[in-house]
Design an enzyme around this catalytic site. Structure first.
Site, PDB file in Angstrom:
ATOM      1  N   CYS A 113       0.810  -1.222   0.000  1.00  0.00           N
ATOM      2  CA  CYS A 113       0.000   0.000   0.000  1.00  0.00           C
ATOM      3  C   CYS A 113       0.844   1.272   0.000  1.00  0.00           C
ATOM      4  O   CYS A 113       0.357   2.340  -0.373  1.00  0.00           O
ATOM      5  CB  CYS A 113      -0.945   0.004   1.197  1.00  0.00           C
ATOM      6  SG  CYS A 113      -2.097  -1.391   1.202  1.00  0.00           S
ATOM      7  N   HIS A 250      -3.348   7.349   2.314  1.00  0.00           N
ATOM      8  CA  HIS A 250      -3.746   6.025   1.833  1.00  0.00           C
ATOM      9  C   HIS A 250      -5.149   5.730   2.332  1.00  0.00           C
ATOM     10  O   HIS A 250      -5.462   5.905   3.515  1.00  0.00           O
ATOM     11  CB  HIS A 250      -2.767   4.969   2.337  1.00  0.00           C
ATOM     12  CG  HIS A 250      -3.215   3.565   2.108  1.00  0.00           C
ATOM     13  ND1 HIS A 250      -3.650   3.121   0.879  1.00  0.00           N
ATOM     14  CD2 HIS A 250      -3.313   2.500   2.960  1.00  0.00           C
ATOM     15  CE1 HIS A 250      -3.993   1.846   0.976  1.00  0.00           C
ATOM     16  NE2 HIS A 250      -3.794   1.446   2.226  1.00  0.00           N
ATOM     17  N   ASN A 280      -9.980  -0.135  -0.215  1.00  0.00           N
ATOM     18  CA  ASN A 280      -8.521  -0.105  -0.174  1.00  0.00           C
ATOM     19  C   ASN A 280      -7.982  -0.675  -1.481  1.00  0.00           C
ATOM     20  O   ASN A 280      -8.088  -1.874  -1.730  1.00  0.00           O
ATOM     21  CB  ASN A 280      -8.017  -0.925   1.020  1.00  0.00           C
ATOM     22  CG  ASN A 280      -6.512  -0.896   1.174  1.00  0.00           C
ATOM     23  OD1 ASN A 280      -5.792  -0.460   0.278  1.00  0.00           O
ATOM     24  ND2 ASN A 280      -6.034  -1.364   2.311  1.00  0.00           N
TER      25      ASN A 280
END
EC number: 2.3.1.180
Length: 323
Positions: A113, A250, A280
């Site tokens: 990520c 994020h 996500n």
């Protein structure tokens, strides 16, 4: 001094949208449970004809169009992904070929990520070092392909997509008023690797594997790690949270984003939120959120923008730039 300035941004999302209500029909979960704990309401899931490379290509073309540039103007491509089209060659090379680019160089980066923040930092180093003038930095993922769709604790969290930015070398004065990347910091700590990982790989199980996560452990460490690296960036630039115009984090969990902003003292109205729309999307998360904020007319020329991400490993990092 040379600065890496943002010339354009673009995004691409799979056609298929899967809502929380859709997931209720196949899992023991509910829209209320997912929204309350994560802020996620829907996510895009790639169809068989949509891949990390095809999504990355589409995002790249939109970023180039926004920049007013042609593929031939690019001499570096960095793709952040944990779900490449193939073990090798790099997805970046495939996107390079799809775009018809024969010059320069292209490679992938894998920091889960945090990948896009790592890739932006790496491209910036090449630009400031004189090895590239214009770089295409892409975050692209098809995480739906590595999810265990019977595990309701993980499969409801993730989605697919791609985002891209074009960076270009520009002469700056060397102070905080410059446009472009002003400060950056990266971190990793492999002692946390078993808290978020994929249980497969060509050298171990010879399989792709599925994502596994200790959600509470990730949450426990996230805010502290995120704010620590951001404070490092603030120190490098000689600024405070009050100077930030936009916080593009994020997009993993709204509670983590809100808690990080609160601890740093960043006002709620400066925080970009897209986790409700995309879920996500790992390395695609930050550029997708960045593109959304630009397309909504939020981020304007001259704005001070803070990018941040944390991912498996753990890896984490932050980039400060002036739009």
């Amino acid at each position: 001094m040379i600065r890496s300035t943002v010339r354009g941004v673009g995004a691409a999302l799979p056609r298929r949208v899967v809502t929380n209500k859709d997931l209720e029909t196949r899992l023991e979960t509910s829209d209320e449970w997912i929204v309350q704990r994560t802020g996620i309401r829907q996510r895009h899931i790639a169809s068989d004809d949509e891949t990390t490379a095809s999504l990355g290509e589409a995002a790249a073309l939109r970023a180039l169009d926004a920049a007013g540039l042609a593929p031939a103007d690019i001499d570096l491509i960095v793709v952040a992904t944990s779900t490449p089209n193939n073990t090798f060659p790099a997805t970046a090379v495939e996107i390079q070929e799809r775009l018809g680019i024969r010059q320069g160089f292209a490679f992938d980066m894998q920091a889960v990520c945090s990948g896009f923040v790592y890739a932006v930092t790496t491209a910036d180093l090449y630009i400031r070092g004189g090895m590239a003038k214009r770089a295409l930095v892409i975050g692209a993922e098809t995480f739906s392909r590595i999810l265990d769709w019977t595990d309701r604790t993980t499969c409801v969290l993730f989605g697919d997509g791609a985002g891209a930015i074009v960076l270009e070398a520009e002469e700056g004065q060397g102070d905080i008023s410059d446009r472009g990347i002003l400060a950056e910091a990266l971190r990793s700590d492999g002692s946390h690797k078993e808290k978020l990982y994929v249980d497969g790989g060509p050298s171990t199980t010879r399989t792709v594997g599925h994502l596994r996560m200790q959600g509470r452990e990730v949450f426990k460490h996230a805010v502290g790690m995120i704010t620590d690296v951001i404070e490092d960036v603030f120190g490098q630039a000689g600024i405070t949270a009050e100077d930030i115009d936009w916080f593009v984090s994020h997009q993993a969990n709204k509670r983590i984003i809100d808690a990080s902003a609160k601890k740093l003292g960043i006002a709620e109205e400066k925080v970009v939120i897209t986790v409700d729309l995309h879920g996500n999307t790992s390395a695609a998360s930050v550029p997708l959120a960045l593109n959304h904020a630009v397309s909504q007319g939020k981020i304007q020329k001259g704005d001070l923008v803070l990018l941040e991400a944390m991912g498996g490993g753990f890896t984490w990092g932050a980039v400060l730039l002036r739009w």
